[in-house]
Design an enzyme around this catalytic site. Structure first.
Site, PDB file in Angstrom:
ATOM      1  N   GLU A   1     -32.587 -35.507  -9.063  1.00 54.39           N
ATOM      2  CA  GLU A   1     -31.364 -36.113  -8.975  1.00 54.39           C
ATOM      3  C   GLU A   1     -31.762 -37.499  -8.488  1.00 54.39           C
ATOM      4  O   GLU A   1     -30.845 -38.104  -7.861  1.00 54.39           O
ATOM      5  CB  GLU A   1     -30.431 -35.362  -8.171  1.00 54.39           C
ATOM      6  CG  GLU A   1     -30.263 -33.923  -8.687  1.00 54.39           C
ATOM      7  CD  GLU A   1     -29.381 -33.313  -7.868  1.00 54.39           C
ATOM      8  OE1 GLU A   1     -28.067 -33.584  -7.746  1.00 54.39           O
ATOM      9  OE2 GLU A   1     -29.632 -32.022  -7.164  1.00 54.39           O
TER      10      GLU A   1
ATOM     11  N   SER B   1     -25.815 -31.518  -9.522  1.00 57.18           N
ATOM     12  CA  SER B   1     -25.409 -32.459 -10.663  1.00 57.18           C
ATOM     13  C   SER B   1     -25.633 -31.477 -12.076  1.00 57.18           C
ATOM     14  O   SER B   1     -25.747 -32.125 -13.180  1.00 57.18           O
ATOM     15  CB  SER B   1     -26.530 -33.669 -10.911  1.00 57.18           C
ATOM     16  OG  SER B   1     -26.458 -34.441  -9.663  1.00 57.18           O
TER      17      SER B   1
ATOM     18  N   SER C   1     -18.470 -40.158  -9.123  1.00 56.85           N
ATOM     19  CA  SER C   1     -18.364 -39.186  -8.347  1.00 56.85           C
ATOM     20  C   SER C   1     -16.837 -38.758  -7.787  1.00 56.85           C
ATOM     21  O   SER C   1     -16.168 -39.564  -7.751  1.00 56.85           O
ATOM     22  CB  SER C   1     -18.976 -39.452  -7.013  1.00 56.85           C
ATOM     23  OG  SER C   1     -20.561 -39.701  -7.714  1.00 56.85           O
TER      24      SER C   1
END
Length: 342
Positions: A36, A175, A310
């Protein structure tokens, strides 16, 4: 819905000593070598930009061999650290242990709590047993189990006992990497392979049909700010890695398109998870709200994504918060606690 907290000026309602923002150094740690890394870098740049806009003296540093000398050198040692590392080392408690050994205050949950939340099976068990939350039935199996018992036999057992559809994902990670929904038995072996590419233990759980939501929490001066639930809606129902980092067909609704009673139940459940897991400062808890309106706990994130796409920042903006002010309040809250002195 929870009452929105008013964003204050640099001197908050608790009459703290005013903080000289330009003289206070904030270090954002991001990057690292996890899967990530790109998301972490994007989060770090985003937060750094907002804090700089609010008048803070912000620097960024990668998770590399130069970090420890940077932290210990009096010329570069920061006043506070915001670790925005996603994945291993960032969310498993490691960097937090390092910061505590260094005697540096930082934003986020302590190492032990991070390790608990980082392991999805452990977190699910804790919130179910101690918090009374509902969570999908699941099993956690290492890759070696399939080799020793026979992959076909294990797959058949999982399908027979848990029933389809299933959801397979690494027990650690975020994720949506290595995550696969399984609607047919023949899809399960490949789903396991996908999961094992990101970790040697896979979590296989019953797939819940319903509305996918997240609830974010920020602790400001000891008061939890519970943001309104955010709903994630994708055309095919698959909120994968690409959908998470790329603006596109994914739609977000804040608050989620659910009855007020369900929205309140989701906020309450997120606060239970936050407290039961002993999380601190910032968290995002993911749920699936089933057909009966019950939030089913999936996981809690101690270092939620802070990019343009996000969920936490989107929920905050939709609720009327100014991100530079909100993030500044979080930084000030931690500084006022003098954690490094404890």
């Amino acid at each position: 819905m929870a009452k929105h907290m008013k964003i204050n000026t640099p001197v908050d309602s608790h009459n703290h000593t005013p903080i000289d923002r330009p003289a206070t150094t904030v270090l954002v740690i991001c990057g690292g070598i996890s899967h990530e890394r790109d998301v972490s870098l994007a989060s770090g740049h985003r937060v750094s930009g907002y804090l700089q806009k609010a008048g803070w003296n912000v620097t960024m540093h990668d998770m590399d061999s130069d970090l420890l000398p940077y932290l210990s050198d009096p010329k570069t040692r920061p006043d506070i650290v915001w670790p925005l590392l996603h994945g291993a080392n960032g969310e498993d408690g490691s960097i937090r242990d390092i910061l505590e050994v260094e005697g540096l205050p930082y934003i986020g949950s302590r190492a032990k709590a991070s390790r608990t939340a980082w392991s999805k099976p452990i977190a699910k068990n804790v919130v179910r047993k101690l918090g009374g939350l509902s969570t999908p039935i699941s099993v956690a199996l290492p890759e070696s189990m399939f080799r020793e018992l026979g992959a076909r036999k294990v797959v058949d057992l999982l399908v027979d006992s848990l029933n389809l559809p299933l959801f397979v994902k690494p027990t650690q990670g975020g994720s949506a990497m290595g995550c696969t929904r399984v609607d047919k038995a023949e899809e399960l072996p490949q789903a396991m392979v996908n999961s094992f590419a990101y970790g040697n233990v896979a979590l296989v759980e019953q797939a819940v049909t319903g509305t996918e939501i997240s609830v974010s929490i920020l602790d400001i001066d000891g008061v939890p700010l519970v943001l309104p639930p955010l709903e994630v809606a994708t055309p095919d129902g698959d909120y994968d890695y690409e959908a998470r980092i790329t603006p596109g067909p994914t739609d977000f609704y804040v608050p989620a398109r659910l009855p007020e009673t369900v929205l309140k139940a989701a906020q309450d459940a997120a606060l239970v998870a936050h407290n039961t897991l002993s999380l601190r400062d910032i968290s995002r808890t993911d749920f699936i709200v089933n057909e009966s309106g019950t939030p089913q706990f999936l996981e809690s994130n101690v270092a939620p994504g802070m990019t343009a796409t996000s969920q936490l920042p989107q929920a905050a903006v939709a609720a009327g918060y100014n991100l530079p002010d909100l993030y500044s309040q979080l930084v000030e809250s931690v500084l006022h606690q003098h954690r490094a002195d404890k």
